[in-house]
Enzyme design. Structure first.
Site, PDB file in Angstrom:
ATOM      1  N   ASP A 322       0.857  -1.173   0.000  1.00  0.00           N
ATOM      2  CA  ASP A 322       0.000   0.000   0.000  1.00  0.00           C
ATOM      3  C   ASP A 322       0.903   1.235   0.000  1.00  0.00           C
ATOM      4  O   ASP A 322       2.090   1.151   0.322  1.00  0.00           O
ATOM      5  CB  ASP A 322      -0.893  -0.024   1.241  1.00  0.00           C
ATOM      6  CG  ASP A 322      -1.901   1.107   1.256  1.00  0.00           C
ATOM      7  OD1 ASP A 322      -2.342   1.525   0.171  1.00  0.00           O
ATOM      8  OD2 ASP A 322      -2.233   1.588   2.352  1.00  0.00           O
ATOM      9  N   ASP A 623      -2.029  -1.242   5.901  1.00  0.00           N
ATOM     10  CA  ASP A 623      -2.522  -0.898   7.231  1.00  0.00           C
ATOM     11  C   ASP A 623      -4.015  -0.632   7.261  1.00  0.00           C
ATOM     12  O   ASP A 623      -4.618  -0.587   8.321  1.00  0.00           O
ATOM     13  CB  ASP A 623      -1.781   0.328   7.784  1.00  0.00           C
ATOM     14  CG  ASP A 623      -1.984   1.564   6.913  1.00  0.00           C
ATOM     15  OD1 ASP A 623      -2.564   1.435   5.816  1.00  0.00           O
ATOM     16  OD2 ASP A 623      -1.557   2.655   7.319  1.00  0.00           O
ATOM     17  N   ASP A 627      -6.930  -3.003   2.716  1.00  0.00           N
ATOM     18  CA  ASP A 627      -5.850  -3.951   2.449  1.00  0.00           C
ATOM     19  C   ASP A 627      -6.180  -5.365   2.910  1.00  0.00           C
ATOM     20  O   ASP A 627      -5.508  -6.316   2.515  1.00  0.00           O
ATOM     21  CB  ASP A 627      -4.578  -3.503   3.184  1.00  0.00           C
ATOM     22  CG  ASP A 627      -4.082  -2.147   2.727  1.00  0.00           C
ATOM     23  OD1 ASP A 627      -4.062  -1.913   1.512  1.00  0.00           O
ATOM     24  OD2 ASP A 627      -3.739  -1.320   3.584  1.00  0.00           O
TER      25      ASP A 627
END
Length: 890
Positions: A322, A623, A627
């Site tokens: 990410d 996080d 995700d």
């Protein structure tokens, strides 16, 4: 719900502006359930304990114990049982410790919500909210459920943990099209997101598992937990060992029957053969090797939740990361300020006031009254955030973009508290997503001033002159704004105008917001973490491809990707592009692209699955809630511990406690060291076991007495061999650990090269042992003494061979014997224990051994040293492994 006007949304939910009655809310709570997510607590202690026995090697050991019991070899069965118990205890302790560390990270604070029921405003436990409840939210509050906005005043929300976008989202009550993605539903507030500015009245549209957050969490649970690459490798290896056991016993049985050996002797020989073929100590050594790396990873800020996952990160070929909060700081920062034709670069990062404004490579002060000073003044006064100096940093609160402007001004020595006491605000026009600007009216220094900040095109339309009374050049300003936006920046503009006394008393939109002097463009970005560039480079040097998979805008994603080295060239692939492609086309696209932007959770799953179909071992970091599905579907999911959501942590196999992508490189190194040590210990056990098998089979085929009895083989496998094997699990990593290419997904625990070496060393050790055994048997016709010589020779072979096993390619003489002090001590202890057993009555009886004279000891040492010569020649002829070539993404 977002496509309906507010009044229709209320009607659809059976509510009105006065909210539900308490009685109706209680009824709905019974129907819809509590407004909370089902948290996956993980297996209990009993299940964790049982899981330690769910291994193919454990099954083989259980079978060996049953065979020993069936033939009355109770001592052998008891020893194997002890091995099983110790292995389970170590694995159970490590996994239970990881589970408790995970629970310590979980935030258990009670969330409260302000709700209107029966026309009265109440504060209730957020878990008691139901669809139809009217709630009130304001800056700093966490949104308690999915809500349809009814009325909003200057409302902005941070949805980065849900969508991956670092910029805040303006919210209003207007309906939007029914098919827009979550990130564009401006009339909705989503559970778990944060209100950073403004206030609103909204009606709850969904609670608990029916929220966007809840749907993602549910999808994660449905994905289940797959096997790790190491578990798959060990399963293949165990099957191979099982075949070897059956084949060895079949050959031995046929040879014994053909030569007419007594049945009792044949049974004992076959039991010895079976025990030789089974590496009894391997499960415990495997557990120890992984547990050692697990502890090392914890010291380097990575908590592994499942023991077999330790090695998986070390074997991964692709890391999909990410952007927001993982590669970046999740902290908006002013990177550039353009005043007239001058572009100032803003140095420094974080919330400290240390940094400078640099023009053409030279730091420049913001002299009072200069256009740069006025630009910083506008960004500071026309601002709702707070920033107070505290212990060398700024204690901040408010919208991240406005905080960034205050931090930039602080680097030039301008602090909001001081400026507001000098220039008092007496009126304002709050920011509104329709107006796209904010204005404040301030008095000070004997005059009154209007300051404006907002979208460049809106601010430009209010101006008629440039900074420093220069000419205004709108086309140049907009062109510069477009260049900054193309570089991934969020662009704001500022302007001001001195006011005369009469005009200063009126402050409404449209009044006095013209005739301004254009001051500046601010370029803001969520910058990469300081360690991210080196971390990405480290992954690439390790042969690992790094992808960015984010919900943020393409330009922003690509700018950060280029800065950290993920994408030197190329473009960002939009998630919507994947919708119209089949699996083959997606596979081709994923093989080439390095940056994926504006992706949904489903798109992330599609990318991960495409990579796995292509044969990659995939790790995914992140996080946010968005995700979580990809974290669960990947071979290993790595969640951020400090800023990560509970959904992401629960979906992960490993948690990085400092939220630092650089810790991933450390974990990769530890994972590779873990597998290297598993491979070394497995090779050591299998090669010495192979020597025992060859020696016993040769005795059966040649029709002479077996050189070992079962008790002696267990002594070899679990004591003299086992001590050194355990110590080998603590071997430090080699210098080229991160320069080697990732292992092929299909490669086994033991490589083809080591299988060659296993055959070589098995033959050498068996031949040396049998030669001395037969020599001693023919010379003295004493079977017990001959077996003592054979056993001692094999013990010394093990002591020399453990040095060979410390590296697959390096010479044994290239590694200091004190590089692994535990191994040095373990080898010394193993030999000392054997010498002690030869002189200890009970051990002499159980093992059927006796002391040896010095001359015999010298012969056994000389023969045993031959294994070093054989392996050194093999390493020299086969050559070292080639280091990984650096992979360039994009």
């Amino acid at each position: 719900m977002w496509s309906l006007p507010p009044e229709q949304a209320l009607a659809a939910l059976g509510s009105d502006e006065r909210g539900l009655t308490s009685a109706e809310a209680a009824t709905r709570l019974g129907r819809f359930g509590a407004n909370e997510l089902e948290v996956e607590r993980g297996p209990g202690a009993a299940r964790i304990l049982l899981r330690q026995f769910a291994s193919p090697l454990i099954y083989i050991l259980l079978f060996a114990a049953i065979v020993a019991l069936a033939f009355g070899e109770f001592v052998d069965a008891a020893v194997i049982g002890v091995v099983l118990v110790i292995n389970a205890a170590i694995g159970f302790t490590q996994e239970l410790r990881a589970k408790r560390s995970m629970e310590a990270l979980r935030q258990l604070a009670l969330n409260l919500a302000r709700v209107v029921r029966g026309g009265r405003e109440l504060e209730v436990d957020a878990r008691a909210l139901v669809p139809g409840d009217v709630v009130l939210v304001e800056a700093g509050m966490k949104v308690p459920a999915d809500c349809r906005v009814l009325h909003a005043v200057a409302l902005d929300a941070d949805e980065s943990l849900l969508t991956g976008e670092s910029a805040t989202v303006g919210k209003r009550s207007d309906p939007v099209a029914p098919d827009v993605p979550v990130a564009d539903r401006t009339g909705m507030l989503f559970m778990g997101t944060i209100v950073v500015r403004g206030r609103a009245r909204a009606v709850v549209s969904a609670t608990g598992p029916r929220t966007e957050l809840g749907r993602i969490a549910g999808a994660v649970r449905e994905l289940g937990q797959g096997e790790t690459p190491l578990q798959r490798r060990m399963a293949r290896f165990a099957r191979l060992i099982g075949i070897a056991v059956l084949a060895s016993c079949a050959i031995g049985l046929a040879a014994g029957l053909a030569t007419g050996q007594p049945f009792e002797d044949l049974v004992l020989a076959l039991l010895a053969l079976a025990v030789s073929a089974i590496p009894e100590g391997l499960p415990i050594v495997l557990t120890i090797a992984l547990a050692v790396s697990m502890r090392r990873m914890a010291a380097r800020r990575a908590i592994v939740r499942r023991l077999p996952a330790v090695e998986t990160l070390g074997s991964c070929t692709v890391i999909g990361s990410d952007k927001t909060g993982t590669l970046t700081r999740n902290l908006m920062t002013v990177k550039a300020i353009v005043v007239g034709r001058e572009r100032y670069e803003v140095t420094g990062s974080g919330l400290g006031s240390r940094g400078e404004l640099v023009l053409d490579g030279t730091p420049r002060p913001a002299g009072e009254g200069t256009p740069l000073w006025l630009a910083l003044l506008a960004g500071t006064l026309c601002n709702e955030a707070r920033a107070v100096p505290l212990d060398g940093e700024l204690d901040v609160s408010g919208d991240p973009t406005e905080v960034a402007l205050l931090v930039a001004a602080a680097k030039a020595g301008l602090f909001k508290d001081e400026l507001e006491s000098r220039f008092e605000r007496f009126a304002e026009i709050p920011f509104d997503s329709d107006l796209r600007y904010m204005a404040t009216f301030n008095r000070g220094d004997g005059g009154a001033f209007l300051f404006v900040k907002g979208a460049p095109e809106e601010v430009l339309a209010m101006c008629d002159r440039g900074a420093g009374d220069g000419p205004l050049e709108p086309r140049l300003v907009l062109a510069e704004a477009e260049r900054m936006a193309a570089g991934g920046m969020r662009v704001l503009a500022s302007a001001y105008r001195p006011l005369d006394g009469g005009a200063a008393s009126v402050a409404t939109p449209g009044n006095h917001v013209d005739g301004l002097t254009f001051l500046s463009l601010y370029g803001l970005i969520d910058p990469p973490r300081d360690e991210a560039i080196a971390a990405v480079r480290g992954c690439q040097e390790a042969g690992i491809r790094v992808l960015m998979i984010t919900g943020d805008h393409a330009a922003t994603a690509l700018a950060i990707a280029r800065e950290v080295g993920i994408a030197a060239n190329g473009r960002a692939v939009l998630g919507s592009e994947l919708d119209s492609l089949d699996d083959r086309q997606i596979g081709e696209l994923v093989a080439e692209a390095s940056v994926f932007a504006r992706v949904s959770p489903q798109h992330k799953l599609v990318i991960v699955e495409a990579l796995k179909r292509a044969g990659h071992t995939v790790a995914v970091t992140g996080d946010g809630v968005n995700d979580a599905p990809a974290l669960r579907a990947a071979d290993i999911g790595v969640a951020m511990g400090a800023s990560g959501t509970e959904v992401a942590k629960e979906a992960s196999d490993m948690i990085v406690t400092d939220d630092n992508f650089a810790s991933i490189v450390a974990a990769v190194e530890e994972g590779r060291i873990a597998f290297d040590n598993v491979r070394k210990t497995t090779f050591y056990q299998v090669s010495t076991g192979a020597a025992e098998i060859v020696a016993v089979l040769a005795s059966l085929l040649a029709s002479f007495q077996a050189p070992f009895v079962a008790a002696q083989i267990i002594w070899l496998n679990l004591v003299t061999n086992g001590i050194q094997d355990v110590a080998l699990a603590f071997e430090p990593g080699e210098k080229d650990t991160l320069r080697r290419p990732p292992r092929p997904r299909t490669e086994g625990v033991i490589s083809a090269l080591l299988w060659e070496r296993t055959v070589l060393t098995g033959v050498v050790m068996a031949a040396g042992t049998l030669a001395l055994f037969l020599h001693e048997l023919h010379a003295r016709d004493d079977l017990e003494r001959a077996r003592t010589v054979a056993l001692t020779t094999m013990v010394l072979f093990q002591a020399f061979h453990v040095g060979n096993s410390r590296s697959e390619h390096l010479s044994a003489f290239a590694k200091s014997p004190f590089g692994n002090r535990l191994l040095f001590a373990g080898t010394s202890l193993a030999v000392a224990l054997h010498v002690g057993a030869m002189h200890f009555g009970p051990a002499q009886y159980v093992l059927r051994i006796e002391p040896l004279d010095i001359a015999t000891w010298l012969k056994t040492v000389g023969v045993a040293a031959s294994v070093i010569v054989a392996v050194e020649l093999h390493k020299l002829l086969r050559g070292p492994v080639q280091p990984a070539r650096q992979h360039v993404s994009g």
